[in-house]
Design a protein around this motif. Structure first.
Motif, PDB file in Angstrom:
ATOM      1  N   GLU A 297       0.976  -1.162  -0.031  1.00  0.00           N
ATOM      2  CA  GLU A 297       0.065   0.015   0.121  1.00  0.00           C
ATOM      3  C   GLU A 297       0.892   1.286   0.092  1.00  0.00           C
ATOM      4  O   GLU A 297       2.276   1.294   0.430  1.00  0.00           O
ATOM      5  N   ALA A 298       0.312   2.449  -0.303  1.00  0.00           N
ATOM      6  CA  ALA A 298       0.969   3.676  -0.511  1.00  0.00           C
ATOM      7  C   ALA A 298      -0.060   4.299   0.246  1.00  0.00           C
ATOM      8  O   ALA A 298      -1.098   4.631   0.030  1.00  0.00           O
ATOM      9  N   GLY A 299       0.677   5.172   1.191  1.00  0.00           N
ATOM     10  CA  GLY A 299      -0.157   6.061   2.293  1.00  0.00           C
ATOM     11  C   GLY A 299      -1.117   7.283   1.641  1.00  0.00           C
ATOM     12  O   GLY A 299      -0.931   7.608   0.386  1.00  0.00           O
ATOM     13  N   ALA A 306       0.368   7.086  -3.998  1.00  0.00           N
ATOM     14  CA  ALA A 306       0.331   6.356  -5.285  1.00  0.00           C
ATOM     15  C   ALA A 306       1.359   7.108  -6.179  1.00  0.00           C
ATOM     16  O   ALA A 306       2.056   6.433  -6.883  1.00  0.00           O
ATOM     17  N   GLU A 307       1.232   8.588  -6.458  1.00  0.00           N
ATOM     18  CA  GLU A 307       2.027   9.259  -7.351  1.00  0.00           C
ATOM     19  C   GLU A 307       3.375   9.046  -7.044  1.00  0.00           C
ATOM     20  O   GLU A 307       4.343   9.245  -7.667  1.00  0.00           O
ATOM     21  N   LYS A 308       3.557   9.202  -5.656  1.00  0.00           N
ATOM     22  CA  LYS A 308       5.156   9.075  -5.370  1.00  0.00           C
ATOM     23  C   LYS A 308       5.589   7.653  -5.337  1.00  0.00           C
ATOM     24  O   LYS A 308       6.824   7.529  -5.576  1.00  0.00           O
ATOM     25  N   PHE A 309       4.622   6.630  -5.122  1.00  0.00           N
ATOM     26  CA  PHE A 309       5.147   5.237  -5.150  1.00  0.00           C
ATOM     27  C   PHE A 309       5.571   5.043  -6.580  1.00  0.00           C
ATOM     28  O   PHE A 309       6.798   4.516  -6.986  1.00  0.00           O
ATOM     29  N   ILE A 310       4.815   5.653  -7.693  1.00  0.00           N
ATOM     30  CA  ILE A 310       5.175   5.504  -9.232  1.00  0.00           C
ATOM     31  C   ILE A 310       6.456   6.369  -9.762  1.00  0.00           C
ATOM     32  O   ILE A 310       7.264   5.748 -10.275  1.00  0.00           O
ATOM     33  N   ASP A 311       6.558   7.666  -9.218  1.00  0.00           N
ATOM     34  CA  ASP A 311       7.269   8.561  -9.673  1.00  0.00           C
ATOM     35  C   ASP A 311       8.815   8.509  -9.064  1.00  0.00           C
ATOM     36  O   ASP A 311       9.459   9.077  -9.468  1.00  0.00           O
TER      37      ASP A 311
END
Length: 555
Positions: A297-299, A306-311
């Protein structure tokens, strides 16, 4: 029954059995009692990582109490194991700030928890303590060098940006003065405390890809400038070796179990409204090495974690999610439709419909990264069938697969339909998820891209301080780093009062902080702070321990 009542009633498997299920030799496991262990980095298999499937779980903009993203991640993992898919959930470690503050723990809930929940929510294996000590060691070395008459680097105390940290919400420590007490007690200067989850050391630990990479990143931490204007980094203070020594165990992922006895890896804990908001690259790769599927999961909402997870995380770790799940709840959509928090348990289809634009925007954001997103409607006991069906129908109109999950009450059984959708999506997916922006773009263009595309802003404004910070970033040659925008989780905008799907708003960047060790820069928007405060009635007031050692009040 409360979450802790359910958790304490479960007979856990010895951790060596959980490791055996993953194919890990007991001799390689570093045991922390009967139910916790650390796993050595040598178990990471990069070839296996490429073959396994990664599932990312995110959410719509949450209510103050959260929408059960972690609970869904755990329940989905249990469901996939029921479907005979070897799956591990990989999560962040909880911070004591939320545990004792307003949100509570971060170990899931009901029949979808990770265990032992008391240990995980409190001191666990000491990772947060090690990060805190490494951070504060650098702070001590900085002040010692400023005081030194023989080894001084000529650091200008007015330019030092490094703060001390502690894992507690304590607003009174945000701004302090150190060095009082005379000539033997240091040079007086203004500084402060951040919460440990906001420390750059935490971000570094979670983005490091090896122990040597960890040391390099620690050495790259920007400290400040000399009186002659030269930059000073942690490596100039010879700090990285000792800092890394303090993190020698903390860098290893922690193995525990879910309530159904399936494996769980828990490691690192950066906040998503301040840092990258996801567990470590090493833990994710460990899970992918030891199982065929990993759920992580991303916070907070998709606009943050999610944006930071991917970028950021995926680009540094060479990762790409094969399926993305968005958690939505009836109560959050009613909240974004104007319903008061205390009334969210009341049926209100009007408020629910008014809040649907928030869901629509997050789905729109998902389509920027993947072709086949999934919505999981996390069911609460007070939800009505009509309310749940409204969300499902809204998703169908948007061309998105959606299903209701009841994993709090039913565990894995309540998430079998979601598991089937995820497995199907993973089998169909063959494309890498692409980042939103190119790191080589100018800093302002990267910020505008995220603000306009993901948040929906019409423009970005910069304060005088932020413009100075842009000049400093240019001087230091850090323009090519990704951006990690610090923003409220309560709204798609930088104003927590703008609920639903705000439009025609301007994002204001009031300053830009440098995390050169972690490898990103942090535009600070709105009134976001790195040291939260406690609410009027903190969760700590409900927590207690009996004479026989049983803890109560954790949730």
């Amino acid at each position: 029954m409360t979450d802790i009542d359910i958790a304490q009633g479960i007979e856990m498997k010895p951790i060596n059995e959980i490791g055996r299920d993953l194919g890990v030799d007991i001799e390689k496991m570093e045991l922390y009692g009967k139910y916790k262990a650390k796993l050595p980095l040598e178990l990471i298999d990069e070839e296996k990582v490429k073959k396994s499937k990664l599932i990312l779980v995110s959410a719509i903009s949450p209510t103050p109490a959260g929408e059960g993203k972690t609970t869904v991640s755990i329940g989905l993992t249990q469901a996939m194991n029921q479907r005979k898919k070897k799956t591990t959930v990989v999560l962040r470690e909880p911070s004591l700030g939320p545990v004792f503050g307003i949100k509570g723990g971060a170990t899931g809930g009901g029949w979808s928890q990770v265990l032992p929940m008391e240990d995980i929510n409190l001191h666990f294996t000491g990772d947060f303590s090690a990060i805190e000590k490494a951070n504060n060691l650098l702070a001590a070395l900085i002040d010692n060098n400023i005081q030194s008459k023989t080894k001084s680097l000529g650091i200008d105390p007015r330019t030092v940006e490094w703060k001390r940290v502690m894992d507690m919400n304590d607003r009174s420590l945000r701004n302090i003065v150190v060095g009082l007490g005379g000539t033997t007690s240091g040079i007086p200067r203004e500084t402060g405390f951040d919460i440990t989850a906001a420390s750059e050391v935490m971000a570094i630990l979670c983005l490091a890809t090896s122990f040597s990479d960890l040391k390099t990143r620690l050495g790259n931490i920007f400290v400040g400038f000399t009186f002659t204007g030269d930059p000073i980094y942690a490596r100039d203070l010879n700090a990285e070796g000792a800092m890394a020594a303090l993190l020698k165990d903390a860098i290893k992922p922690n193995l525990v179990q879910t309530i159904e006895g399936t494996p769980a890896l828990i490691h690192g804990g950066p906040f998503a409204n301040i840092a990258q908001g996801t567990n470590s690259i090493l833990a994710t790769k460990m899970g992918l090495s030891l199982s065929d599927y990993v759920v992580t999961e991303a916070g907070f909402g998709f606009d943050l974690g999610a944006e930071k997870f991917i970028d950021i995380k995926c680009q540094y770790g060479g990762l790409s999610p094969d399926s993305i799940v968005l958690v939505a709840t009836v109560r959050a959509l009613k909240y974004h439709g104007g319903k008061e928090v205390k009334l969210l348990t009341d049926e209100d289809t009007r408020a629910l419909k008014a809040g649907l634009p928030n869901l629509e925007k997050h789905i729109e954001n998902m389509f920027h990264f993947c072709k086949n997103p999934i919505v999981a409607v996390n069911k609460f006991p007070t939800d009505t069938d009509e309310e749940l069906e409204l969300i499902i129908e809204a998703c169908k109109k948007l061309g998105v697969k959606a299903t209701v999950v009841d994993i709090w009450a039913q565990g894995g059984n309540g998430g079998l339909d979601l598991a089937d959708l995820v497995i199907e999506t993973c089998d169909e997916n063959s494309e890498k998820v692409l980042p939103l922006y190119d790191w080589s773009w100018p800093v302002e263009k990267k910020i505008k891209t995220v603000a306009s595309t993901i948040y929906g802003a019409i423009a970005v404004d910069y304060t005088a301080q932020a413009k100075k910070d842009l000049q400093k970033i240019e001087k230091l040659g850090l323009n090519n780093l990704p951006i990690c925008i610090a923003k409220t989780q309560k709204s798609l905008s930088d104003n927590p009062k703008l609920l639903g799907r705000p439009k025609d708003f301007v994002v204001t960047v009031r300053s830009i902080e440098i995390s050169s060790g972690a490898g990103f820069i942090v535009p600070i928007t709105g009134s976001i702070m790195r040291m939260p405060g406690l609410p009027a009635t903190p969760a700590a007031e409900r927590i207690n321990i009996s004479d026989d050692g049983n803890i109560s009040g954790l949730f």
